[in-house]
Design an enzyme around this catalytic site. Structure first.
Site, short mmCIF file in Angstrom:
data_model
loop_
_atom_site.label_atom_id
_atom_site.label_comp_id
_atom_site.label_asym_id
_atom_site.label_seq_id
_atom_site.Cartn_x
_atom_site.Cartn_y
_atom_site.Cartn_z
N GLN A 192 0.82 -1.22 0.00
CA GLN A 192 0.00 0.00 0.00
C GLN A 192 0.85 1.27 0.00
O GLN A 192 0.52 2.26 -0.65
CB GLN A 192 -1.00 -0.01 1.17
CG GLN A 192 -0.41 -0.11 2.58
CD GLN A 192 -0.19 -1.55 3.03
OE1 GLN A 192 -0.09 -2.47 2.20
NE2 GLN A 192 -0.09 -1.76 4.33
N ASN A 215 9.59 -6.82 2.08
CA ASN A 215 9.22 -8.23 1.93
C ASN A 215 8.69 -8.48 0.51
O ASN A 215 8.73 -7.59 -0.34
CB ASN A 215 8.20 -8.64 3.00
CG ASN A 215 6.91 -7.82 2.89
OD1 ASN A 215 6.63 -7.23 1.84
ND2 ASN A 215 6.14 -7.79 3.95
N SER A 238 18.94 -12.06 1.29
CA SER A 238 20.36 -11.73 1.28
C SER A 238 21.24 -12.97 1.12
O SER A 238 20.78 -14.09 1.33
CB SER A 238 20.69 -11.02 2.60
OG SER A 238 21.89 -10.31 2.48
N GLN A 260 25.12 -13.87 7.78
CA GLN A 260 24.20 -13.82 6.65
C GLN A 260 22.94 -14.63 6.95
O GLN A 260 21.82 -14.17 6.75
CB GLN A 260 24.87 -14.40 5.39
CG GLN A 260 24.26 -13.97 4.11
CD GLN A 260 24.18 -12.47 4.00
OE1 GLN A 260 23.09 -11.96 3.81
NE2 GLN A 260 25.27 -11.75 4.14
N HIS A 263 19.76 -13.40 9.03
CA HIS A 263 18.84 -12.40 8.51
C HIS A 263 17.43 -12.95 8.33
O HIS A 263 16.45 -12.27 8.58
CB HIS A 263 19.30 -11.91 7.12
CG HIS A 263 20.19 -10.73 7.17
ND1 HIS A 263 19.74 -9.50 7.58
CD2 HIS A 263 21.49 -10.56 6.86
CE1 HIS A 263 20.74 -8.63 7.51
NE2 HIS A 263 21.82 -9.25 7.09
N GLU A 328 25.48 -11.48 -4.03
CA GLU A 328 25.29 -10.12 -3.52
C GLU A 328 26.56 -9.67 -2.79
O GLU A 328 27.10 -8.62 -3.07
CB GLU A 328 24.08 -10.13 -2.57
CG GLU A 328 23.74 -8.78 -1.98
CD GLU A 328 22.70 -8.91 -0.87
OE1 GLU A 328 22.46 -10.04 -0.40
OE2 GLU A 328 22.15 -7.87 -0.47
N HIS A 329 27.01 -10.49 -1.84
CA HIS A 329 28.24 -10.20 -1.09
C HIS A 329 29.26 -11.29 -1.38
O HIS A 329 28.93 -12.48 -1.27
CB HIS A 329 27.98 -10.21 0.42
CG HIS A 329 26.88 -9.29 0.86
ND1 HIS A 329 25.60 -9.74 1.11
CD2 HIS A 329 26.86 -7.96 1.08
CE1 HIS A 329 24.85 -8.72 1.50
NE2 HIS A 329 25.58 -7.62 1.47
N ASP A 362 28.14 -3.49 5.63
CA ASP A 362 26.71 -3.39 5.92
C ASP A 362 26.39 -2.07 6.62
O ASP A 362 25.32 -1.51 6.44
CB ASP A 362 26.26 -4.53 6.84
CG ASP A 362 26.24 -5.88 6.15
OD1 ASP A 362 26.28 -5.89 4.90
OD2 ASP A 362 26.18 -6.90 6.84
N GLU A 416 13.97 3.31 -43.90
CA GLU A 416 13.01 3.07 -42.82
C GLU A 416 11.60 3.53 -43.18
O GLU A 416 10.66 3.38 -42.38
CB GLU A 416 13.51 3.72 -41.52
CG GLU A 416 14.87 3.15 -41.09
CD GLU A 416 15.22 3.41 -39.62
OE1 GLU A 416 14.47 4.15 -38.95
OE2 GLU A 416 16.24 2.87 -39.17
N HIS A 421 10.69 12.46 -41.68
CA HIS A 421 12.06 12.48 -41.15
C HIS A 421 13.01 13.01 -42.22
O HIS A 421 13.85 13.87 -41.95
CB HIS A 421 12.50 11.07 -40.73
CG HIS A 421 11.99 10.63 -39.40
ND1 HIS A 421 10.65 10.43 -39.14
CD2 HIS A 421 12.63 10.34 -38.24
CE1 HIS A 421 10.51 10.03 -37.89
NE2 HIS A 421 11.69 9.97 -37.31
#
Lengths: 442, 442
Positions: A192, A215, A238, A260, A263, A328-329, A362, A416, A421
């Site tokens: 929302q 999330n 992650s 890690q 998390h 990612e890491h 981090d 074209e 043009h």
């Protein structure tokens, strides 16, 4: 127990399974829900925000309480320890310094026949930042999203975050927002809040770009409104991948894997090593460190489902497995971590050497912690000032320059099939020729 | 007839209506179709590609004919005029030169206590380029997508484009591809080709990023696979906004408006001027130029529905209206076009002065013609080498540097409730302290 795999093909398959952990078919069912929430907020505005906040966050708000008041912002400072405030300020300083480096700059070049070409950079007018809330408290997320927007020069930044118990927001989050220079904060979250930022309501003005992790509902909503607004990325759970050789410290490797895994049950913690001795030592250290872990159940789940130790023959093989995963890491804990850098093509952030646990990045080293997940490092980068800026190309031709390319443009427009043009060039060249004739006759 | 509006509020409303012309509810029904196509290709691979090519393009292909052969590529050169080939080569040269400017470069900084921070840029491994086909022929699209990928250093580039009659592809498109250095070309288009690039089939290997414009099915498919791969943008119908004062040439303004309108019945052509005399002269010139236009019906439709002349009091008002619209193409035809630049915050590309019709940039000035549409210039930019590159952040801390930030990180990890994050620092600092004690005792 953290599994050890020694067979290359099996390791590849397992890494692929782990990488695909977010492409869950369960997502499909949530899409319909998210679509309904987004469309309802688009139609009903604030009314829908209050309705969904009551339904999902269990908080009965009124329109005038959506925005956090100045008194509440002031009060937050009293609820935060001096140590935490100092830490937030240090992190903010380092993040700002890093993001000020190599910022996009407008430029023009001057070519033959007075041709001018260039790029002109501008920030977006207004940005929206999502910060997870409820029971969670992420002042670091506030800094990592708000500071690049500020550095980019975005004049208006709105932050949204879901209310916790008693409708309150976490004081550390409110302090971090103020340290970053944000005072427009709304206690609303979920899909929302993303819809409100994308389409606007009476209380929350529409933004141009939305960033920040959330999330699966938040992520799906961001994908849905992408195109109406810009977004940073679609954040998944992650992940860390550690490449280590026999001299790596098993306790340090283990704690970084757990940092890690703690998390989220969907987080992934992977070690690729050339040394079986290290593999078994890390396996044992993880078990031992889990015993008194305050989030033991959650962390064990993530280690069991998405944890892995792969033993390989060479560091080159380790790098290639890592590239396929595009973590990612990426932590490189080898004797000479820089020697491996040239082989790493895809990684969100790279942490070199034993004294660089991921936690340093981090929180406060400076580079952004909002990074591409689930293999997106193959094509995407950390959030940065670029996320909040865009450029306009600049083109200026002179009559002489246009004259020289007239035939080429005509050939292309004819190929074209775009009549006007071609005419747009022909008319101008004709007029120029007529002018020249007239000047000669006068 | 191109309408003239003199009332500011009405002009704003009309611009908003035109800007929203793609957010059509009809899109919703197409989403389900596109989703089915994408999922079918994901499951069935090549078989589904052949099926949809028969259904949508009316061409019965076999798997071995999906990829364009070397003989076909060679033959294309024979079917293209010398003038067109030269024009394609000139355009390619200019596009390459522009895109080589200010490319992202890797960097590191060295701070106190041997802290190293930086960014390392890499191209993606493999890119996919969509080029519209069928009856249309867009060699310029090939160049504008392929050259930035080449300049970025992408080692593999695959191009997809739907087959025309007799399964053939347009020779100008095939020549442009070869000039740009692409030889991996598949005769498949639509949502099915986007799915093939995103998920891979036996014939077409999965890519990392997909760029290029297409119809609504292609665009919806790109949005659907975004996250699995990177994409450039969600392209809508084209648009030009011209700001002109009383000295602008009405024939030139008119032909530039028509050069936009002739693309598509959904294309938008807008003039904002401070001069009523110019407004009526342009209105008349548009009518007159339409008489013998080869695409008269289509172009008239677009002018009638999405054409507009707004007369305003000042150039500043014109700039502000333009910013609200955030046009893909902005032409400034005033006495001093550069004087207005500072007021323009949102535009994909800006064409300055009478000798710079949009066609110059569409084909060969150098800057990219793949630009944000439908107001996306508020937050997005032209396609560029950045579309095909990404970076990894680099972080290296020393024991001394980690020691100095240990307390700050602990304060932040405690606030965020992440135990092992804190431990990852504490363990290292403890070990360092133990080492120091041991060294002293020895």
């Amino acid at each position: 127990m953290l599994r050890i795999i020694t067979q290359q093909t099996e390791a590849q398959q397992e890494l692929q399974r782990i990488s695909a952990r977010t492409h869950d078919d369960a997502i499909v069912h949530k899409e319909a829900t998210v679509n309904e929430i987004v469309q309802t907020v688009r139609r009903q505005g604030d009314k829908a925000l209050l309705h969904y906040t009551a339904e999902f966050d269990g908080q009965a708000l009124t329109v005038d309480r959506l925005r956090v008041s100045g008194a509440e912002l002031d009060a937050a400072y009293q609820q935060v320890s001096k140590e935490l405030l100092k830490a937030i300020e240090l992190a903010a300083q380092n993040i700002e310094a890093f993001h000020r480096q190599r910022m996009p700059k407008s430029w023009v070049t001057f070519g033959e026949d007075d041709v001018v070409l260039g790029k002109r950079y501008n920030p977006v007018d207004r940005a929206g930042i999502y910060v997870p809330g409820g029971r969670a408290c992420y002042p670091s997320t506030v800094l990592m999203n708000a500071i690049p927007a500020k550095v980019a020069g975005v004049p208006q930044i709105a932050m949204v975050t879901p209310p916790g118990a008693d409708k309150n927001l976490n004081p550390a989050v409110l302090v971090a927002a103020q340290v970053a220079g944000i005072e427009e904060i709304y206690r609303v979250g979920g899909a929302q809040s993303i819809a409100a930022l994308a389409y606007g309501t009476d209380t929350i003005a529409k933004v141009d770009v939305i960033t920040g992790p959330g999330n699966i509902y938040v992520t799906l909503a961001k994908k849905l409104v992408y195109g109406t607004v810009g977004i940073d990325s679609l954040a998944g759970p992650s992940e860390v991948l550690i490449i280590a050789d026999r001299n790596a410290n098993p306790q340090h490797v283990a704690v970084d894997l757990l940092a890690q895994a703690e998390h989220d049950p969907m987080a992934a913690a992977i070690l690729i090593t050339t040394d079986m001795g290290l593999a078994t030592a890390v396996q044992a250290a993880v078990e031992q460190q889990l015993v008194n872990h305050p989030r033991r159940t959650l962390t064990e789940k993530s280690i069991a489902h998405y944890g892995l130790i792969a033993v390989v023959d060479t560091l080159e093989q380790a790098a290639e497995l890592s590239n396929r995963f595009a973590p990612e890491h990426l932590e490189i804990k080898t004797d000479d971590p820089w020697a491996l850098i040239d082989r790493i093509r895809h990684a969100g952030a790279i942490f070199l050497g034993d004294s660089t646990p991921e936690a340093v990045g981090d929180y406060l080293a400076g580079p952004n912690h909002t990074l591409p997940t689930s293999g997106a490092a193959r094509y995407a980068s950390a959030l940065g000032v670029e996320t909040f800026m865009k450029h306009s190309s600049l083109i200026q031709y002179s009559p002489a320059a246009l004259g020289k390319v007239g035939n080429a443009i005509q050939a292309l427009t004819q190929a074209e099939g775009l009549f006007s043009h071609g005419e747009s060039v022909r008319l101008r060249l004709n007029d120029a020729a007529t002018d020249r004739l007239r000047q000669r006759d006068e």
